[in-house]
Design a protein around this motif. Structure first.
Motif, PDB file in Angstrom:
ATOM      1  N   UNK A 142       0.825  -1.203   0.000  1.00 10.86           N
ATOM      2  CA  UNK A 142       0.000   0.000   0.000  1.00 10.86           C
ATOM      3  C   UNK A 142       0.867   1.263   0.000  1.00 10.86           C
ATOM      4  N   UNK A 143       2.133   1.112   0.382  1.00  7.07           N
ATOM      5  CA  UNK A 143       3.062   2.232   0.340  1.00  7.07           C
ATOM      6  C   UNK A 143       3.843   2.225  -0.960  1.00  7.07           C
ATOM      7  N   UNK A 144       3.909   3.380  -1.629  1.00  6.79           N
ATOM      8  CA  UNK A 144       4.615   3.505  -2.904  1.00  6.79           C
ATOM      9  C   UNK A 144       5.186   4.906  -3.014  1.00  6.79           C
ATOM     10  N   UNK A 145       6.462   5.006  -3.335  1.00  8.03           N
ATOM     11  CA  UNK A 145       7.089   6.303  -3.604  1.00  8.03           C
ATOM     12  C   UNK A 145       8.007   6.150  -4.805  1.00  8.03           C
ATOM     13  N   UNK A 169       7.965   7.551   1.885  1.00 14.07           N
ATOM     14  CA  UNK A 169       8.285   8.736   1.096  1.00 14.07           C
ATOM     15  C   UNK A 169       9.781   8.718   0.821  1.00 14.07           C
ATOM     16  N   UNK A 170      10.151   8.607  -0.445  1.00 18.95           N
ATOM     17  CA  UNK A 170      11.556   8.541  -0.841  1.00 18.95           C
ATOM     18  C   UNK A 170      11.952   9.836  -1.541  1.00 18.95           C
ATOM     19  N   UNK A 171      13.174  10.280  -1.276  1.00 18.83           N
ATOM     20  CA  UNK A 171      13.678  11.509  -1.873  1.00 18.83           C
ATOM     21  C   UNK A 171      14.656  11.229  -3.005  1.00 18.83           C
ATOM     22  N   UNK A 172      15.297  10.075  -2.971  1.00 23.19           N
ATOM     23  CA  UNK A 172      16.236   9.676  -4.013  1.00 23.19           C
ATOM     24  C   UNK A 172      16.473   8.172  -3.867  1.00 23.19           C
ATOM     25  N   UNK A 173      17.513   7.664  -4.496  1.00 20.75           N
ATOM     26  CA  UNK A 173      17.773   6.231  -4.432  1.00 20.75           C
ATOM     27  C   UNK A 173      18.286   5.773  -3.076  1.00 20.75           C
TER      28      UNK A 173
END
Length: 346
Positions: free
Chosen positions: A41-44, A87-91
């Motif tokens: 259910x989590x996707x960034x 929540x991802x900001x980069x790799x």
């Protein structure tokens, strides 16, 4: 640039309006096997190459090659947790939220692609339940949760999720009101200071809004159905003025009545569209290049709108829980049984 956008929109519109025939190109989700049956259910999605998904059994996966391979990078000793949002900001950098009452609600942060994680928040209120995360930028964000004694629980960070502080002053919760942690989209942000929280569970479904990063809030009623299993499940805003609220009743997933509304005044008022998806939808996203194109997903299918949400057409009948589009034009979806898809014409 405008000419390129118009050509892209015309091509997409043509592909969606011409009946599909054998061998014809059509909009669809290309399956990206993850090697797990966890529910994501989590996707960034960071780019067309980099994406993170999170879900059941403490599972957090990361890809840097457009989904061809995935690495299990979840925090250690978290198999009992359900990471409903990430929540991802980069790799390398991401913040993940696990849900549940009491200490099950936690926030973890990594800066080394998941090799190590730091727990930056653990809920100590026995009945508090956190649901979703959203960030304006790599430093400023919110985590939102259900009411306790009539007060919504909201946390703010200004250091990228390293520390969190309680936000107060939200409108009082209605009897039975709460948020749905179905897709990580029960809170969204736009611009530099605006954020919106989606609610349901009560007699009316509302959207709460702040224009100053949480210092002050207002509440607006939406026309979406609301009950113990119904309400606004996801909100998305293309700008601080233009947005969408989507949801329905997860207990009757094939029923799309009173499940979508649009706002053009920052969430102060909401109106139903001409047509809507044919069922309950748990997530929605704007295309980054085509400002009038949106995608919605849910357990009974995926839909697209070409006119800012006024009309919708289903293009996929598979089940997904969340959807996210990136600045470089890629759109990703995630869901049950390890499902991850990339939007494609093929």
């Amino acid at each position: 640039m405008k000419r390129a956008l118009m050509i892209s929109l015309l091509v997409l519109a043509t592909l969606l309006t011409v009946p599909a025939t054998a061998g014809a190109t059509a909009l669809t989700w290309r399956s990206l096997p993850t090697g797990t049956d966890a529910q994501f259910r989590g996707l960034s999605a960071v780019s067309r190459h980099v994406a993170w998904v999170s879900g059941t059994r403490g599972t957090v996966l990361r890809t840097v090659d457009a989904g061809r391979t995935w690495q299990q990078v979840g925090p250690p000793d978290t198999a009992a947790l359900d990471f409903r949002d990430i929540e991802a900001f980069d790799a390398n950098t991401a913040v993940a939220l696990s849900i549940g009452e009491g200490e099950s609600s936690r926030i973890y942060r990594t800066t080394d692609a998941g090799r190590t994680w730091t727990e930056t928040f653990r809920n100590t209120e026995p009945t508090a339940f956190y649901n979703c995360l959203a960030f304006w930028d790599s430093r400023n964000g919110l985590a939102v949760g259900d009411p306790v004694a009539g007060e919504f629980r909201v946390l703010a960070t200004s250091d990228g999720g390293r520390t969190w502080e309680r936000v107060t002053g939200l409108p009082p919760a209605l009897a039975g009101e709460y948020q749905f942690s179905a897709s990580g989209q029960c809170v969204t942000v736009a611009g530099r200071k605006d954020a919106w929280i989606a609610t349901g569970g009560s007699t009316v479904a509302r959207v709460l809004h702040t224009g100053d990063r949480g210092r002050t809030w207002t509440a607006a009623q939406t026309p979406l159905a609301s009950s113990e299993s119904a309400g606004v499940f996801a909100v998305a805003f293309r700008s601080p003025r233009t947005g969408i609220a989507i949801g329905g009743d997860f207990a009757t997933p094939a029923n799309g009545a009173d499940a979508l509304a649009l706002s053009h005044d920052g969430g102060a008022t909401w109106r139903e569209p001409v047509t809507a998806p044919a069922g309950y939808r748990s997530a929605v996203a704007y295309h980054p290049f085509l400002p009038t194109v949106l995608f919605a997903v849910g357990p009974t299918g995926s839909d697209v709108s070409l006119d800012g949400g006024r009309n919708w057409r289903q293009f996929h009948d598979g089940s997904f829980d969340s959807v996210d589009c990136t600045r470089d034009g890629a759109c990703w979806a995630s869901g049950a049984r390890g499902a991850v898809g990339a939007l494609t014409l093929g």
